[in-house]
Design a protein around this motif. Sequence first.
Motif, PDB file in Angstrom:
ATOM      1  N   VAL A 210       0.873  -1.183   0.000  1.00 31.21           N
ATOM      2  CA  VAL A 210       0.000   0.000   0.000  1.00 31.21           C
ATOM      3  C   VAL A 210       0.905   1.227   0.000  1.00 31.21           C
ATOM      4  N   PRO A 211       0.397   2.359  -0.494  1.00 31.57           N
ATOM      5  CA  PRO A 211       1.243   3.558  -0.525  1.00 31.57           C
ATOM      6  C   PRO A 211       1.274   4.273   0.816  1.00 31.57           C
ATOM      7  N   LEU A 212       2.402   4.916   1.105  1.00 29.21           N
ATOM      8  CA  LEU A 212       2.493   5.879   2.191  1.00 29.21           C
ATOM      9  C   LEU A 212       2.329   7.246   1.549  1.00 29.21           C
ATOM     10  N   LEU A 213       1.190   7.874   1.775  1.00 24.13           N
ATOM     11  CA  LEU A 213       0.843   9.111   1.091  1.00 24.13           C
ATOM     12  C   LEU A 213       1.144  10.329   1.944  1.00 24.13           C
ATOM     13  N   ASN A 214       1.564  11.411   1.285  1.00 25.77           N
ATOM     14  CA  ASN A 214       1.697  12.674   1.997  1.00 25.77           C
ATOM     15  C   ASN A 214       0.378  13.424   1.933  1.00 25.77           C
ATOM     16  N   SER A 215       0.342  14.628   2.463  1.00 27.14           N
ATOM     17  CA  SER A 215      -0.902  15.384   2.517  1.00 27.14           C
ATOM     18  C   SER A 215      -1.415  15.766   1.145  1.00 27.14           C
ATOM     19  N   GLY A 216      -0.564  15.719   0.140  1.00 32.40           N
ATOM     20  CA  GLY A 216      -0.978  16.033  -1.225  1.00 32.40           C
ATOM     21  C   GLY A 216      -1.435  14.833  -2.017  1.00 32.40           C
ATOM     22  N   GLY A 217      -1.489  13.656  -1.375  1.00 31.28           N
ATOM     23  CA  GLY A 217      -1.939  12.459  -2.057  1.00 31.28           C
ATOM     24  C   GLY A 217      -0.875  11.780  -2.895  1.00 31.28           C
ATOM     25  N   GLN A 218       0.382  12.187  -2.731  1.00 31.74           N
ATOM     26  CA  GLN A 218       1.486  11.573  -3.464  1.00 31.74           C
ATOM     27  C   GLN A 218       2.142  10.488  -2.611  1.00 31.74           C
ATOM     28  N   ALA A 219       2.550   9.403  -3.255  1.00 34.22           N
ATOM     29  CA  ALA A 219       3.207   8.308  -2.537  1.00 34.22           C
ATOM     30  C   ALA A 219       4.671   8.655  -2.318  1.00 34.22           C
ATOM     31  N   ILE A 220       5.068   8.778  -1.061  1.00 34.20           N
ATOM     32  CA  ILE A 220       6.471   9.035  -0.757  1.00 34.20           C
ATOM     33  C   ILE A 220       7.246   7.732  -0.598  1.00 34.20           C
ATOM     34  N   ALA A 221       6.522   6.631  -0.364  1.00 31.79           N
ATOM     35  CA  ALA A 221       7.139   5.318  -0.209  1.00 31.79           C
ATOM     36  C   ALA A 221       6.030   4.275  -0.269  1.00 31.79           C
ATOM     37  N   ALA A 222       6.421   3.008  -0.251  1.00 39.26           N
ATOM     38  CA  ALA A 222       5.453   1.912  -0.232  1.00 39.26           C
ATOM     39  C   ALA A 222       5.676   1.081   1.023  1.00 39.26           C
ATOM     40  N   LEU A 223       4.593   0.694   1.653  1.00 39.44           N
ATOM     41  CA  LEU A 223       4.632  -0.210   2.805  1.00 39.44           C
ATOM     42  C   LEU A 223       4.219  -1.582   2.304  1.00 39.44           C
ATOM     43  N   ALA A 224       5.062  -2.586   2.515  1.00 36.99           N
ATOM     44  CA  ALA A 224       4.820  -3.888   1.898  1.00 36.99           C
ATOM     45  C   ALA A 224       5.029  -5.031   2.879  1.00 36.99           C
ATOM     46  N   CYS A 225       4.327  -6.112   2.598  1.00 38.71           N
ATOM     47  CA  CYS A 225       4.456  -7.347   3.375  1.00 38.71           C
ATOM     48  C   CYS A 225       4.592  -8.515   2.412  1.00 38.71           C
ATOM     49  N   PRO A 226       5.685  -9.298   2.506  1.00 39.19           N
ATOM     50  CA  PRO A 226       5.772 -10.546   1.752  1.00 39.19           C
ATOM     51  C   PRO A 226       5.022 -11.635   2.535  1.00 39.19           C
ATOM     52  N   TRP A 227       3.770 -11.862   2.160  1.00 34.39           N
ATOM     53  CA  TRP A 227       2.879 -12.741   2.927  1.00 34.39           C
ATOM     54  C   TRP A 227       3.156 -14.199   2.605  1.00 34.39           C
ATOM     55  N   VAL A 228       3.326 -14.970   3.665  1.00 32.62           N
ATOM     56  CA  VAL A 228       3.574 -16.410   3.534  1.00 32.62           C
ATOM     57  C   VAL A 228       2.530 -17.155   4.358  1.00 32.62           C
ATOM     58  N   LYS A 229       1.909 -18.167   3.782  1.00 33.46           N
ATOM     59  CA  LYS A 229       0.905 -18.946   4.508  1.00 33.46           C
ATOM     60  C   LYS A 229       1.573 -19.870   5.507  1.00 33.46           C
ATOM     61  N   HIS A 230       1.153 -19.757   6.760  1.00 31.30           N
ATOM     62  CA  HIS A 230       1.684 -20.632   7.815  1.00 31.30           C
ATOM     63  C   HIS A 230       0.858 -21.911   7.884  1.00 31.30           C
ATOM     64  N   LEU A 231       1.516 -23.041   7.937  1.00 33.91           N
ATOM     65  CA  LEU A 231       0.837 -24.321   8.075  1.00 33.91           C
ATOM     66  C   LEU A 231       0.862 -24.834   9.513  1.00 33.91           C
ATOM     67  N   ASP A 232       1.767 -24.270  10.327  1.00 38.18           N
ATOM     68  CA  ASP A 232       1.878 -24.729  11.712  1.00 38.18           C
ATOM     69  C   ASP A 232       0.937 -23.980  12.652  1.00 38.18           C
ATOM     70  N   HIS A 233       0.442 -22.821  12.222  1.00 34.81           N
ATOM     71  CA  HIS A 233      -0.511 -22.046  13.025  1.00 34.81           C
ATOM     72  C   HIS A 233      -1.648 -21.613  12.102  1.00 34.81           C
ATOM     73  N   MET A 234      -2.721 -22.368  12.087  1.00 32.04           N
ATOM     74  CA  MET A 234      -3.783 -22.160  11.108  1.00 32.04           C
ATOM     75  C   MET A 234      -4.618 -20.909  11.376  1.00 32.04           C
ATOM     76  N   ASN A 235      -4.462 -20.307  12.570  1.00 27.02           N
ATOM     77  CA  ASN A 235      -5.261 -19.125  12.885  1.00 27.02           C
ATOM     78  C   ASN A 235      -4.540 -17.823  12.570  1.00 27.02           C
ATOM     79  N   ASN A 236      -3.420 -17.904  11.852  1.00 29.77           N
ATOM     80  CA  ASN A 236      -2.725 -16.673  11.468  1.00 29.77           C
ATOM     81  C   ASN A 236      -3.589 -15.873  10.497  1.00 29.77           C
ATOM     82  N   PRO A 237      -3.473 -14.541  10.511  1.00 25.87           N
ATOM     83  CA  PRO A 237      -4.309 -13.694   9.648  1.00 25.87           C
ATOM     84  C   PRO A 237      -4.171 -14.054   8.169  1.00 25.87           C
TER      85      PRO A 237
END
Length: 260
Positions: A210-237
């Motif tokens: 998702v973008p990190l936006l400034n007050s002018g609506g411009q993306a100054i950076a991106a916030l990211a998550c490399p999502w991996v499915k957990h098999l050992d804990h099935m209740n992970n988000p």
Amino acid sequence: MAQNKPEVELVEDRYRAPALDKGLDILEKLAELEEGLSQAEIAAALERKPNEIYRMLDRLVKRGYVVRTSVDQYQLSLKLFELAHRQSPMRRLVVQSIPHLRTFAEAAQQGCHIALYERGGLTAIAQVDAPGYWGFGIRVGARFALRDSSSGHVLLAFASPQDQQFMLQQSEQTDGILNEAMHKKLAQIREQGYEIMPSLQVEGVYNIAVPLLNSGGQAIAALACPWVKHLDHMNNPSCDAVLQLLFTTAENIRSGGVDA
């Protein structure tokens, strides 16, 4: 009887740099506008003759501060944006973001990072590991390509057309033209406000950004998550739940005073 000018004004006049003033006038004028201006239009706006600013425009283009379009107009490049984020603003972003990244990692049970555009590619400037005994993450300082990541797609999607062109030209040494499919993809990302895509480097990993936006609506950076499915804990988000956590984290970072 004529009054003498104040001493401060005399000192300022003594140390004037007309050429520098002229260049700054051009940059400030272009910064006011979304569309480019021709050489004649810039000269008229600054109340100067076109030949007065020709050499200055030529130098600004060669130094990368201004780009010349196919219709002989001049626009600001992204170079001033880069300069503004090389030092203290970038450090401030990192310092203010880390507590929020840790909160995200604990809730999502996933690692996360912040990436920004720099010198033709993306650079990870902050990162927090997943809280468990294993996880997947991007190390701080890692460089990766614009087109190969969700972070790059988000930054391109929230950039102006001229900034898009500049970023692509610098990163791929091309004319910066996007094909129709990529145009549609970036438009969709901008509309929905995020990107989720399978990793092009590691099987089984989904990149969410998702973008990190400034007050002018411009993306100054991106916030990211490399999502991996957990098999050992099935209740992970789930992937969708992690996306919502990313939105919340980005808003918490923004409301904490990070701007540019």
